[in-house]
Write an enzyme that holds these catalytic residues in place. Structure first.
Site, PDB file in Angstrom:
ATOM      1  N   HIS A 189       0.906  -1.148   0.218  1.00  0.00           N
ATOM      2  CA  HIS A 189      -0.131   0.039  -0.177  1.00  0.00           C
ATOM      3  C   HIS A 189       0.950   1.282   0.077  1.00  0.00           C
ATOM      4  O   HIS A 189       2.053   1.200   0.787  1.00  0.00           O
ATOM      5  CB  HIS A 189      -0.896   0.006   1.353  1.00  0.00           C
ATOM      6  CG  HIS A 189      -1.751  -0.919   1.655  1.00  0.00           C
ATOM      7  ND1 HIS A 189      -1.477  -2.212   2.227  1.00  0.00           N
ATOM      8  CD2 HIS A 189      -3.098  -1.137   1.089  1.00  0.00           C
ATOM      9  CE1 HIS A 189      -2.552  -3.059   2.095  1.00  0.00           C
ATOM     10  NE2 HIS A 189      -3.298  -2.344   1.686  1.00  0.00           N
ATOM     11  N   ASP A 228     -11.845 -11.785  10.180  1.00  0.00           N
ATOM     12  CA  ASP A 228     -11.044 -12.000   9.032  1.00  0.00           C
ATOM     13  C   ASP A 228      -9.757 -12.682   9.678  1.00  0.00           C
ATOM     14  O   ASP A 228      -9.043 -11.873  10.263  1.00  0.00           O
ATOM     15  CB  ASP A 228     -10.743 -10.784   8.291  1.00  0.00           C
ATOM     16  CG  ASP A 228      -9.672 -10.873   7.202  1.00  0.00           C
ATOM     17  OD1 ASP A 228      -9.591 -11.911   6.843  1.00  0.00           O
ATOM     18  OD2 ASP A 228      -9.260  -9.899   6.804  1.00  0.00           O
ATOM     19  N   ASP A 236      -7.007 -14.270   8.175  1.00  0.00           N
ATOM     20  CA  ASP A 236      -5.785 -14.194   7.416  1.00  0.00           C
ATOM     21  C   ASP A 236      -4.669 -15.317   7.766  1.00  0.00           C
ATOM     22  O   ASP A 236      -3.701 -14.945   8.103  1.00  0.00           O
ATOM     23  CB  ASP A 236      -5.163 -12.839   7.659  1.00  0.00           C
ATOM     24  CG  ASP A 236      -5.938 -11.688   6.681  1.00  0.00           C
ATOM     25  OD1 ASP A 236      -6.569 -12.291   5.706  1.00  0.00           O
ATOM     26  OD2 ASP A 236      -5.803 -10.828   7.214  1.00  0.00           O
ATOM     27  N   GLU A 248     -11.050  -6.177  -5.144  1.00  0.00           N
ATOM     28  CA  GLU A 248     -11.217  -7.077  -4.158  1.00  0.00           C
ATOM     29  C   GLU A 248     -12.366  -7.099  -3.290  1.00  0.00           C
ATOM     30  O   GLU A 248     -12.598  -6.080  -2.488  1.00  0.00           O
ATOM     31  CB  GLU A 248      -9.777  -7.075  -3.336  1.00  0.00           C
ATOM     32  CG  GLU A 248      -9.910  -8.243  -1.979  1.00  0.00           C
ATOM     33  CD  GLU A 248      -8.361  -8.150  -1.459  1.00  0.00           C
ATOM     34  OE1 GLU A 248      -7.463  -7.501  -1.974  1.00  0.00           O
ATOM     35  OE2 GLU A 248      -8.431  -8.787  -0.234  1.00  0.00           O
ATOM     36  N   ASP A 254       2.177   1.536   3.413  1.00  0.00           N
ATOM     37  CA  ASP A 254       3.350   0.660   3.871  1.00  0.00           C
ATOM     38  C   ASP A 254       4.772   0.933   3.611  1.00  0.00           C
ATOM     39  O   ASP A 254       5.613   0.726   4.268  1.00  0.00           O
ATOM     40  CB  ASP A 254       3.112  -0.775   3.126  1.00  0.00           C
ATOM     41  CG  ASP A 254       1.781  -1.035   3.521  1.00  0.00           C
ATOM     42  OD1 ASP A 254       0.974  -0.926   4.456  1.00  0.00           O
ATOM     43  OD2 ASP A 254       1.280  -2.087   2.641  1.00  0.00           O
ATOM     44  N   HIS A 295     -11.846 -14.270   2.454  1.00  0.00           N
ATOM     45  CA  HIS A 295     -12.778 -13.152   2.417  1.00  0.00           C
ATOM     46  C   HIS A 295     -14.502 -14.081   1.827  1.00  0.00           C
ATOM     47  O   HIS A 295     -15.380 -13.533   2.128  1.00  0.00           O
ATOM     48  CB  HIS A 295     -12.747 -12.072   1.482  1.00  0.00           C
ATOM     49  CG  HIS A 295     -11.678 -11.251   1.953  1.00  0.00           C
ATOM     50  ND1 HIS A 295     -11.401 -10.051   1.149  1.00  0.00           N
ATOM     51  CD2 HIS A 295     -10.959 -11.429   2.953  1.00  0.00           C
ATOM     52  CE1 HIS A 295     -10.143  -9.478   2.090  1.00  0.00           C
ATOM     53  NE2 HIS A 295     -10.061  -9.877   3.247  1.00  0.00           N
ATOM     54  N   ASP A 319      -1.769 -13.487   1.108  1.00  0.00           N
ATOM     55  CA  ASP A 319      -2.111 -12.219   1.893  1.00  0.00           C
ATOM     56  C   ASP A 319      -2.717 -12.718   3.291  1.00  0.00           C
ATOM     57  O   ASP A 319      -4.165 -12.862   3.563  1.00  0.00           O
ATOM     58  CB  ASP A 319      -3.542 -11.422   1.201  1.00  0.00           C
ATOM     59  CG  ASP A 319      -3.829 -10.247   2.004  1.00  0.00           C
ATOM     60  OD1 ASP A 319      -3.199  -9.873   2.661  1.00  0.00           O
ATOM     61  OD2 ASP A 319      -4.775  -9.544   1.635  1.00  0.00           O
ATOM     62  N   MET A 337       2.648  -5.937  -7.491  1.00  0.00           N
ATOM     63  CA  MET A 337       1.148  -5.104  -7.482  1.00  0.00           C
ATOM     64  C   MET A 337       1.536  -4.279  -6.302  1.00  0.00           C
ATOM     65  O   MET A 337       2.225  -4.327  -5.532  1.00  0.00           O
ATOM     66  CB  MET A 337       0.372  -6.570  -7.062  1.00  0.00           C
ATOM     67  CG  MET A 337      -1.174  -5.767  -6.739  1.00  0.00           C
ATOM     68  SD  MET A 337      -1.232  -5.411  -4.773  1.00  0.00           S
ATOM     69  CE  MET A 337      -2.071  -6.849  -3.976  1.00  0.00           C
ATOM     70  N   ASP A 396      -5.484 -13.548  -3.790  1.00  0.00           N
ATOM     71  CA  ASP A 396      -5.028 -13.540  -2.561  1.00  0.00           C
ATOM     72  C   ASP A 396      -5.308 -14.867  -1.613  1.00  0.00           C
ATOM     73  O   ASP A 396      -6.186 -15.199  -1.316  1.00  0.00           O
ATOM     74  CB  ASP A 396      -5.638 -12.211  -1.555  1.00  0.00           C
ATOM     75  CG  ASP A 396      -5.026 -10.943  -2.023  1.00  0.00           C
ATOM     76  OD1 ASP A 396      -4.214 -10.866  -2.618  1.00  0.00           O
ATOM     77  OD2 ASP A 396      -5.542  -9.789  -1.116  1.00  0.00           O
ATOM     78  N   LYS A 408     -15.061  -8.357  -0.030  1.00  0.00           N
ATOM     79  CA  LYS A 408     -15.009  -8.750   1.531  1.00  0.00           C
ATOM     80  C   LYS A 408     -16.390  -8.496   2.100  1.00  0.00           C
ATOM     81  O   LYS A 408     -16.967  -7.428   1.745  1.00  0.00           O
ATOM     82  CB  LYS A 408     -14.092  -8.081   2.379  1.00  0.00           C
ATOM     83  CG  LYS A 408     -13.601  -8.724   3.533  1.00  0.00           C
ATOM     84  CD  LYS A 408     -12.505  -8.001   4.291  1.00  0.00           C
ATOM     85  CE  LYS A 408     -12.096  -8.659   5.565  1.00  0.00           C
ATOM     86  NZ  LYS A 408     -11.248  -8.149   6.545  1.00  0.00           N
ATOM     87  N   GLU A 432     -10.087 -13.259  -2.555  1.00  0.00           N
ATOM     88  CA  GLU A 432      -9.337 -13.620  -1.359  1.00  0.00           C
ATOM     89  C   GLU A 432      -9.978 -14.756  -0.723  1.00  0.00           C
ATOM     90  O   GLU A 432     -11.211 -14.793  -0.457  1.00  0.00           O
ATOM     91  CB  GLU A 432      -9.029 -12.588  -0.597  1.00  0.00           C
ATOM     92  CG  GLU A 432      -8.429 -12.866   0.718  1.00  0.00           C
ATOM     93  CD  GLU A 432      -7.877 -12.090   1.776  1.00  0.00           C
ATOM     94  OE1 GLU A 432      -7.514 -10.879   1.303  1.00  0.00           O
ATOM     95  OE2 GLU A 432      -8.180 -12.117   2.999  1.00  0.00           O
TER      96      GLU A 432
HETATM   97  C1  GLT Z   1      -5.995  -5.491   4.193  1.00  0.00           C
HETATM   98  C2  GLT Z   1      -6.869  -6.628   3.668  1.00  0.00           C
HETATM   99  C3  GLT Z   1      -6.529  -7.427   2.425  1.00  0.00           C
HETATM  100  C4  GLT Z   1      -6.443  -6.423   1.323  1.00  0.00           C
HETATM  101  C5  GLT Z   1      -5.308  -5.290   1.399  1.00  0.00           C
HETATM  102  C6  GLT Z   1      -5.188  -4.636   0.349  1.00  0.00           C
HETATM  103  S1  GLT Z   1      -4.986  -4.840   2.883  1.00  0.00           S
HETATM  104  O1  GLT Z   1      -4.855  -6.466   4.905  1.00  0.00           O
HETATM  105  O2  GLT Z   1      -7.271  -7.491   4.649  1.00  0.00           O
HETATM  106  O3  GLT Z   1      -7.488  -8.512   2.260  1.00  0.00           O
HETATM  107  O4  GLT Z   1      -6.231  -7.442   0.317  1.00  0.00           O
HETATM  108  O5  GLT Z   1      -5.825  -3.568   0.447  1.00  0.00           O
HETATM  109 MN    MN Z   2      -6.610  -9.387   0.524  1.00  0.00          MN
HETATM  110 MN    MN Z   3      -8.168 -10.743   4.383  1.00  0.00          MN
END
Ligand code: GLT
Ligand code: MN
Ligand code: MN
Length: 388
Positions: A55, A256, A258, A182, A58, A221, A288, A89, A246, A184, A218
């Protein structure tokens, strides 16, 4: 024994925010010290990653002076050159600063919407400066807690206007850049607009330049909503819209998480890897995700190596599945076709329709046929558990 060594052609990438995650959560502060972008690139080089994504903030903190920004970019560029790590990316942080508390492109405040466009144009410039070919849009704050606050229709219109403006910006600058949306369903907002990959695919077709825009699905998500991720990915692929992906993992119905790729639902991860490899998806495989809050930076490396290793193991399992004689035999049996129905498929004609209406079918016999999916699934499980 295969080594599971990552190679550049695998295109394994990580965001600065993934291995750079310092373990903050809603109930506790950081557990790891912050590393600089250059240090994170070196860490990624060590674990064998091909690329790093970021980002805008970042890399360059939102309030950095021009001189500070230059110094950070210089260090970052050197780390990239030293390690051979590339930037495929980039994306914009449109969610951390308080200005975005009610969204960016969908905010009710025109000044916030204009600032979001300005910030994104600058962030696109930064991404392109480092070679990014894909630009991701994750609208984490584009939603509501109360639907008394915003019009859901107006929000979609505002999102469209923003994407149209930014596509024109990319064209105007002659950037070689594809945009990837993306989805979510929720978090950080109570509910987020365009909440699934399917919503995004429909939205893209309403844009002025749909050919420039695809999706960045993702795992977590879609699993949050209890959906079959691979099915969404396949639909995006079939539509020519799988621009990026992702990879992580997630228990359905939770915040979430991750999680490390493949650490929760091995079977879903297997079908996903098999799909990506079968269709020869050649975009980045972006992890991700982030390490557990229990870890120090050695644990972060374990996490990153684990994502890569699991992908490569599953890739090997997919090849084993495809080569398995029994699997092939069952698939051939299931897909058997004597050609007698061919006359009824394809383009409609009145003759075809009346011939089909006159055709007799042995419905009971067709309904009695066993399909051997239990056996097929058990063979899949045997392959995944290593007992075959
Ligand atoms: C954030 C989010 C991710 C996105 C990122 C891109 S930032 O961490 O949870 O799923 O892909 O903005
Ligand atoms: Mn993501
Ligand atoms: Mn995520």
């Amino acid at each position: 024994m295969t080594e599971y060594t990552p190679k550049p052609e695998h295109k394994f990438t990580f965001g600065l925010w993934t291995v750079g995650n310092i373990g903050r959560d809603p109930f506790g502060g950081p557990v790891r010290e912050q590393k600089t972008p250059a240090e994170l690139v070196r860490l990624l080089g060590e674990v064998g990653a091909y690329g790093v994504n970021f980002h805008d903030n970042d890399l360059i903190p939102i309030d950095a002076t021009a001189a500070e920004a230059e110094a950070i970019k210089k260090d970052f560029r050197k780390a990239l050159a030293d390690t051979g790590v590339v930037v495929p990316m980039a994306t914009t942080n449109l969610f951390s600063d308080p200005i975005f508390k009610d969204g960016a492109f969908t905010s009710n405040d025109p000044k916030v919407r204009a600032y979001a466009l300005q910030k994104t144009m600058n962030a696109i410039d930064l991404g392109v400066e480092f070679g990014a070919k894909t630009y991701v849009f994750w609208g984490g704050r584009e939603g509501t807690e109360t639907d008394s606050s915003k019009s859901a229709v107006e929000s979609i219109k505002r999102s469209r206007e923003a994407m149209n403006f930014l596509c024109e910006y990319v064209l105007d600058k002659k950037y070689d850049l594809k945009l990837a949306l993306e989805a979510k369903p929720n978090e950080p907002r109570g509910d987020i607009y365009n909440s699934t990959t399917g919503h995004m695919l429909a939205f893209i077709e309403t844009l002025d330049h749909p050919e420039m825009v695809g999706v960045n699905p993702e795992v977590a998500h879609e699993h949050m909503s209890g959906l079959n991720f691979m099915h969404g990915v396949a639909q995006a692929w079939e539509a020519g819209k799988l621009f990026h992906i992702d990879l992580n993992d997630q228990y359905p119905g939770r915040y979430d998480q991750d999680l490390r790729f493949g650490s929760r639902d091995i079977k879903a991860a297997f079908y996903l890897v098999k799909f990506l490899e079968d269709v020869k998806y050649n975009g980045p495989r972006h992890f991700d995700a982030h390490a557990y809050r229990t870890e120090d930076y050695e644990g972060v490396k374990d996490f990153a190596r684990g994502c890569i290793r699991t992908y490569l193991i599953l890739k090997e399992k997919a090849a084993q599945f495809n080569a398995d004689k029994e699997v092939q035999a069952v698939l051939a049996e299931i897909n058997a076709d004597d050609g007698s129905m061919k006359q009824y498929f394809g383009k409609y004609s009145a003759e075809k329709a009346s011939a089909l209406k006159a055709q007799a079918f042995d419905r009971a016999a067709l309904g009695r046929r066993g399909l051997r999916y239990e056996r097929l699934d058990q063979v899949t499980i045997d392959i995944l558990l290593g007992s075959r």
